[in-house]
Design a protein around this motif. Sequence first.
Motif, PDB file in Angstrom:
ATOM      1  N   ARG A   1     -23.942 -12.606  28.094  1.00 18.08           N
ATOM      2  CA  ARG A   1     -24.499 -11.507  28.901  1.00 18.08           C
ATOM      3  C   ARG A   1     -25.463 -10.700  28.029  1.00 18.08           C
ATOM      4  NH1 ARG A   1     -27.138  -9.238  32.215  1.00 18.08           N
ATOM      5  NH2 ARG A   1     -26.612  -7.174  33.003  1.00 18.08           N
TER       6      ARG A   1
ATOM      7  N   ILE B   1     -19.480  -8.064  20.854  1.00 15.36           N
ATOM      8  CA  ILE B   1     -19.061  -8.599  22.146  1.00 15.36           C
ATOM      9  C   ILE B   1     -18.691 -10.071  21.963  1.00 15.36           C
ATOM     10  CG2 ILE B   1     -19.683  -8.909  24.580  1.00 15.36           C
ATOM     11  CD1 ILE B   1     -19.696  -5.936  23.578  1.00 15.36           C
ATOM     12  N   GLY B   2     -17.436 -10.403  22.238  1.00  6.88           N
ATOM     13  CA  GLY B   2     -16.989 -11.792  22.133  1.00  6.88           C
ATOM     14  C   GLY B   2     -16.030 -11.994  20.979  1.00  6.88           C
ATOM     15  N   GLY B   3     -14.881 -12.564  21.293  1.00  8.35           N
ATOM     16  CA  GLY B   3     -13.860 -12.809  20.267  1.00  8.35           C
ATOM     17  C   GLY B   3     -13.611 -14.298  20.090  1.00  8.35           C
TER      18      GLY B   3
ATOM     19  N   ALA C   1     -13.605 -10.680  26.494  1.00 12.46           N
ATOM     20  CA  ALA C   1     -13.460 -10.615  27.957  1.00 12.46           C
ATOM     21  C   ALA C   1     -12.072 -11.034  28.428  1.00 12.46           C
ATOM     22  CB  ALA C   1     -14.508 -11.513  28.614  1.00 12.46           C
TER      23      ALA C   1
ATOM     24  N   VAL D   1     -25.880 -13.756  18.298  1.00 11.89           N
ATOM     25  CA  VAL D   1     -25.583 -14.700  17.217  1.00 11.89           C
ATOM     26  C   VAL D   1     -24.954 -15.972  17.789  1.00 11.89           C
ATOM     27  CG1 VAL D   1     -25.279 -12.907  15.452  1.00 11.89           C
ATOM     28  CG2 VAL D   1     -23.294 -13.637  16.774  1.00 11.89           C
ATOM     29  N   ARG D   2     -24.999 -16.981  16.993  1.00  8.33           N
ATOM     30  CA  ARG D   2     -24.388 -18.293  17.239  1.00  8.33           C
ATOM     31  C   ARG D   2     -24.599 -18.857  18.655  1.00  8.33           C
ATOM     32  NH1 ARG D   2     -24.825 -22.826  16.498  1.00  8.33           N
ATOM     33  NH2 ARG D   2     -23.112 -24.175  17.007  1.00  8.33           N
TER      34      ARG D   2
ATOM     35  N   ALA E   1     -21.525 -20.464  13.183  1.00  6.69           N
ATOM     36  CA  ALA E   1     -21.070 -19.117  13.572  1.00  6.69           C
ATOM     37  C   ALA E   1     -20.725 -18.320  12.314  1.00  6.69           C
ATOM     38  CB  ALA E   1     -19.847 -19.217  14.484  1.00  6.69           C
TER      39      ALA E   1
ATOM     40  N   LEU F   1     -12.282 -28.877  16.364  1.00  3.75           N
ATOM     41  CA  LEU F   1     -13.625 -28.923  15.816  1.00  3.75           C
ATOM     42  C   LEU F   1     -13.566 -29.123  14.321  1.00  3.75           C
ATOM     43  CD1 LEU F   1     -13.869 -25.833  14.668  1.00  3.75           C
ATOM     44  CD2 LEU F   1     -14.483 -25.353  17.019  1.00  3.75           C
TER      45      LEU F   1
ATOM     46  N   VAL G   1     -15.344 -17.469  17.614  1.00 10.31           N
ATOM     47  CA  VAL G   1     -15.383 -17.610  16.150  1.00 10.31           C
ATOM     48  C   VAL G   1     -16.338 -16.565  15.570  1.00 10.31           C
ATOM     49  CG1 VAL G   1     -16.022 -19.117  14.231  1.00 10.31           C
ATOM     50  CG2 VAL G   1     -14.803 -20.054  16.196  1.00 10.31           C
ATOM     51  N   ALA G   2     -17.543 -16.479  16.154  1.00 10.74           N
ATOM     52  CA  ALA G   2     -18.559 -15.582  15.579  1.00 10.74           C
ATOM     53  C   ALA G   2     -18.103 -14.119  15.585  1.00 10.74           C
ATOM     54  CB  ALA G   2     -19.882 -15.734  16.337  1.00 10.74           C
TER      55      ALA G   2
ATOM     56  N   ARG H   1      -9.173 -25.953  18.002  1.00  5.00           N
ATOM     57  CA  ARG H   1     -10.017 -24.782  18.275  1.00  5.00           C
ATOM     58  C   ARG H   1      -9.151 -23.534  18.521  1.00  5.00           C
ATOM     59  NH1 ARG H   1     -12.538 -23.497  23.221  1.00  5.00           N
ATOM     60  NH2 ARG H   1     -14.425 -22.236  22.964  1.00  5.00           N
TER      61      ARG H   1
ATOM     62  N   GLY I   1     -10.840 -26.755  25.008  1.00  4.50           N
ATOM     63  CA  GLY I   1     -11.575 -27.169  23.795  1.00  4.50           C
ATOM     64  C   GLY I   1     -10.623 -27.850  22.863  1.00  4.50           C
TER      65      GLY I   1
ATOM     66  N   TYR J   1      -9.056 -19.941  16.414  1.00  6.27           N
ATOM     67  CA  TYR J   1      -9.257 -18.637  17.050  1.00  6.27           C
ATOM     68  C   TYR J   1      -8.106 -17.697  16.693  1.00  6.27           C
ATOM     69  CZ  TYR J   1     -13.122 -20.056  20.160  1.00  6.27           C
ATOM     70  OH  TYR J   1     -14.326 -20.455  20.664  1.00  6.27           O
TER      71      TYR J   1
ATOM     72  N   ASP K   1     -21.154 -13.529  22.321  1.00  8.45           N
ATOM     73  CA  ASP K   1     -20.476 -13.829  23.581  1.00  8.45           C
ATOM     74  C   ASP K   1     -20.803 -15.210  24.128  1.00  8.45           C
ATOM     75  OD1 ASP K   1     -22.981 -12.670  23.878  1.00  8.45           O
ATOM     76  OD2 ASP K   1     -22.475 -11.443  25.600  1.00  8.45           O
TER      77      ASP K   1
ATOM     78  N   PHE L   1     -14.866  -6.777  21.287  1.00 13.24           N
ATOM     79  CA  PHE L   1     -14.464  -6.722  22.698  1.00 13.24           C
ATOM     80  C   PHE L   1     -14.468  -8.137  23.262  1.00 13.24           C
ATOM     81  CE2 PHE L   1     -16.457  -2.711  21.620  1.00 13.24           C
ATOM     82  CZ  PHE L   1     -15.519  -1.791  22.087  1.00 13.24           C
TER      83      PHE L   1
HETATM   84  C1  FAD Z   1     -14.829 -24.808  26.262  1.00 10.19           C
HETATM   85  C2  FAD Z   1     -15.411 -25.021  24.902  1.00 10.19           C
HETATM   86  C3  FAD Z   1     -14.949 -26.057  24.130  1.00 10.19           C
HETATM   87  C4  FAD Z   1     -15.488 -26.295  22.874  1.00 10.19           C
HETATM   88  N1  FAD Z   1     -15.029 -27.321  22.140  1.00 10.19           N
HETATM   89  C5  FAD Z   1     -15.615 -27.615  20.968  1.00 10.19           C
HETATM   90  C6  FAD Z   1     -15.208 -28.736  20.218  1.00 10.19           C
HETATM   91  O1  FAD Z   1     -14.299 -29.478  20.604  1.00 10.19           O
HETATM   92  N2  FAD Z   1     -15.883 -28.989  19.037  1.00 10.19           N
HETATM   93  C7  FAD Z   1     -16.883 -28.141  18.577  1.00 10.19           C
HETATM   94  O2  FAD Z   1     -17.471 -28.389  17.508  1.00 10.19           O
HETATM   95  N3  FAD Z   1     -17.247 -27.065  19.260  1.00 10.19           N
HETATM   96  C8  FAD Z   1     -16.662 -26.798  20.439  1.00 10.19           C
HETATM   97  N4  FAD Z   1     -17.057 -25.736  21.145  1.00 10.19           N
HETATM   98  C9  FAD Z   1     -18.070 -24.857  20.548  1.00 10.19           C
HETATM   99  C10 FAD Z   1     -17.498 -23.969  19.487  1.00 10.19           C
HETATM  100  O3  FAD Z   1     -16.240 -23.453  19.884  1.00 10.19           O
HETATM  101  C11 FAD Z   1     -18.501 -22.840  19.201  1.00 10.19           C
HETATM  102  O4  FAD Z   1     -19.722 -23.434  18.780  1.00 10.19           O
HETATM  103  C12 FAD Z   1     -17.998 -21.923  18.115  1.00 10.19           C
HETATM  104  O5  FAD Z   1     -16.735 -21.431  18.485  1.00 10.19           O
HETATM  105  C13 FAD Z   1     -18.899 -20.718  17.819  1.00 10.19           C
HETATM  106  O6  FAD Z   1     -19.152 -20.060  18.991  1.00 10.19           O
HETATM  107  P1  FAD Z   1     -19.183 -18.496  19.316  1.00 10.19           P
HETATM  108  O7  FAD Z   1     -18.193 -17.685  18.595  1.00 10.19           O
HETATM  109  O8  FAD Z   1     -20.622 -18.134  19.279  1.00 10.19           O
HETATM  110  O9  FAD Z   1     -18.781 -18.630  20.837  1.00 10.19           O
HETATM  111  P2  FAD Z   1     -17.370 -18.915  21.479  1.00 10.19           P
HETATM  112  O10 FAD Z   1     -16.415 -19.506  20.517  1.00 10.19           O
HETATM  113  O11 FAD Z   1     -17.619 -19.632  22.768  1.00 10.19           O
HETATM  114  O12 FAD Z   1     -16.870 -17.423  21.780  1.00 10.19           O
HETATM  115  C14 FAD Z   1     -17.518 -16.565  22.703  1.00 10.19           C
HETATM  116  C15 FAD Z   1     -16.484 -15.556  23.172  1.00 10.19           C
HETATM  117  O13 FAD Z   1     -17.139 -14.531  23.918  1.00 10.19           O
HETATM  118  C16 FAD Z   1     -16.335 -14.205  25.025  1.00 10.19           C
HETATM  119  N5  FAD Z   1     -17.211 -13.623  26.054  1.00 10.19           N
HETATM  120  C17 FAD Z   1     -18.117 -14.258  26.825  1.00 10.19           C
HETATM  121  N6  FAD Z   1     -18.750 -13.381  27.635  1.00 10.19           N
HETATM  122  C18 FAD Z   1     -18.227 -12.167  27.346  1.00 10.19           C
HETATM  123  C19 FAD Z   1     -18.478 -10.860  27.857  1.00 10.19           C
HETATM  124  N7  FAD Z   1     -19.392 -10.635  28.814  1.00 10.19           N
HETATM  125  N8  FAD Z   1     -17.775  -9.810  27.334  1.00 10.19           N
HETATM  126  C20 FAD Z   1     -16.850 -10.023  26.354  1.00 10.19           C
HETATM  127  N9  FAD Z   1     -16.580 -11.248  25.844  1.00 10.19           N
HETATM  128  C21 FAD Z   1     -17.258 -12.301  26.339  1.00 10.19           C
HETATM  129  C22 FAD Z   1     -15.699 -15.520  25.433  1.00 10.19           C
HETATM  130  O14 FAD Z   1     -14.525 -15.329  26.198  1.00 10.19           O
HETATM  131  C23 FAD Z   1     -15.424 -16.173  24.061  1.00 10.19           C
HETATM  132  O15 FAD Z   1     -14.138 -15.845  23.575  1.00 10.19           O
HETATM  133  C24 FAD Z   1     -16.525 -25.472  22.375  1.00 10.19           C
HETATM  134  C25 FAD Z   1     -16.969 -24.397  23.154  1.00 10.19           C
HETATM  135  C26 FAD Z   1     -16.418 -24.169  24.396  1.00 10.19           C
HETATM  136  C27 FAD Z   1     -16.897 -22.997  25.205  1.00 10.19           C
END
Ligand code: FAD
Length: 409
Positions: A171, A26-28, A51, A300-301, A318, A63, A30-31, A113, A60, A117, A166, A49
């Motif tokens: 969630r 769940i979540g697209g 959202a 995760v992450r 991540a 990074l 980085v992780a 960022r 963002g 992605y 996610d 999957f």
């Molecule tokens: C707005 C924003 C700006 C950022 N800017 C920076 C930055 O400038 N520098 C930096 O170091 N880090 C930044 N970060 C943090 C960094 O992007 C994350 O630490 C990194 O991408 C690893 O996170 P992740 O994959 O766990 O989560 P994320 O990259 O946040 O990905 C989570 C994904 O899950 C999806 N999702 C959420 N809920 C659901 C659901 N119920 N069902 C399906 N999908 C869902 C979201 O749409 C999103 O695509 C930012 C984060 C955010 C949210």
Amino acid sequence: MRAYRGWQRDSHDMYSMTMTKKALIIGGGVAGPVTAMALQRAGIDSVVFEAYGRGSDGVGAFLTLAVNGLEALDVLDLKDTVCDLGMDTPAMKLISGGKELATVAMPARTVARTDLYEKLHDEAVRRGISIEYGRCLDNAEATPTGMRAMFTDGTTAEGDLLIGADGLRSRTRTIIDPNAPRARHIGLLNTGGYARGLHLPGEPGVAHFVFGRRCFFGYFIHPNSEIWWFANPPSRREPTREELLAITSERWRARLVDLFRDDTGPMLDIIAATDDIFPGWNTYDFPTVPTWHNQRMVIVRDAVHATSPSSGQGASMAIEDAIMLAKCLRDIPDTAATFASFKKLRRERVERVVKHGKRSGDGKTQGRFGATIRDMVLPMIMRKMVTSNSLSWMYDYRIDWPALVVGAR
Ligand SMILES: Cc1cc2nc3c(=O)[nH]c(=O)nc-3n(C[C@H](O)[C@H](O)[C@H](O)COP(=O)(O)OP(=O)(O)OC[C@H]3O[C@@H](n4cnc5c(N)ncnc54)[C@H](O)[C@@H]3O)c2cc1C
């Protein structure tokens, strides 16, 4: 449906016992895609999957992928692909009152960022991984053989296990533990932009971090002479997402000009040379989340250990999580035991990174007295950091992909 594949010889000349499993991710961000690619290496199928639509999360700035994150990407042959993006960041320079306090080598790659992605999504798809957009997880339940994910559009998907990548408002986290803590707001806002048409002196790629009197400012000179910058206005109150989105580029400009009006440095020129200032966002972290998993679901992450961006480890953690989780799933047949091992292997490290990020963020919001002390001691701290290599625990960490997870068999 699981099929036992028996002992397999993998690309690292290791023999591992693998069951064909299917993971729902769940979540697209980085992780998510990196976990899918790591699972593929471990012989596990998955579907991601997301959202929102592809590329719809344009928020963002950029990074920094630290060296530990880049080396983790190398395990999945993704390092060169990602290093096509952005710029090399060889060092960071700390500046206060117009004076350089310290310069420290910090090999890293700074990437937008959204570009990161896109690249990860493209690469996952090229490797045969399916990413489904517009699928927002609403709930999940155990079935006799695995997990069923229920999405807000009424659709469902089934697999052997579910991985919540996610993000901060996960969630999956609240499905696993309805009493899970909320992320902590850490009193800094983020905004920034890309300035064009300025020719600033300085080495391309170096992170210039300026401790202004009222606000922290960071900028990087891209080799194409663009200036990538961010600012962290302090805010004790946690503005809502709607309040932040209502702040226009011009209102940000006026506010930032006011915050930097008494500082020495190129900040006002950079702000003036930026057409669109990013919509702002809050900064959060998770000091500790007690429950990372149940029998068939794990987070995760950012969903479980988001750090302040001041740690410079957002995406790197991540990537490390993704690979470690895949390694555990490869080596430990029982899913619940796999998740317990993953938590054991990751927890101390990620919570230490969260603490480090919080400390670095706190240094950005000192009062006048605190700033004077900081400017006196920071050069010494940085010198000591370099001579004793005191951040080696963070940067020199490597995941040995071929090695069996300790205690796996
Ligand atoms: C707005 C924003 C700006 C950022 N800017 C920076 C930055 O400038 N520098 C930096 O170091 N880090 C930044 N970060 C943090 C960094 O992007 C994350 O630490 C990194 O991408 C690893 O996170 P992740 O994959 O766990 O989560 P994320 O990259 O946040 O990905 C989570 C994904 O899950 C999806 N999702 C959420 N809920 C659901 C659901 N119920 N069902 C399906 N999908 C869902 C979201 O749409 C999103 O695509 C930012 C984060 C955010 C949210």
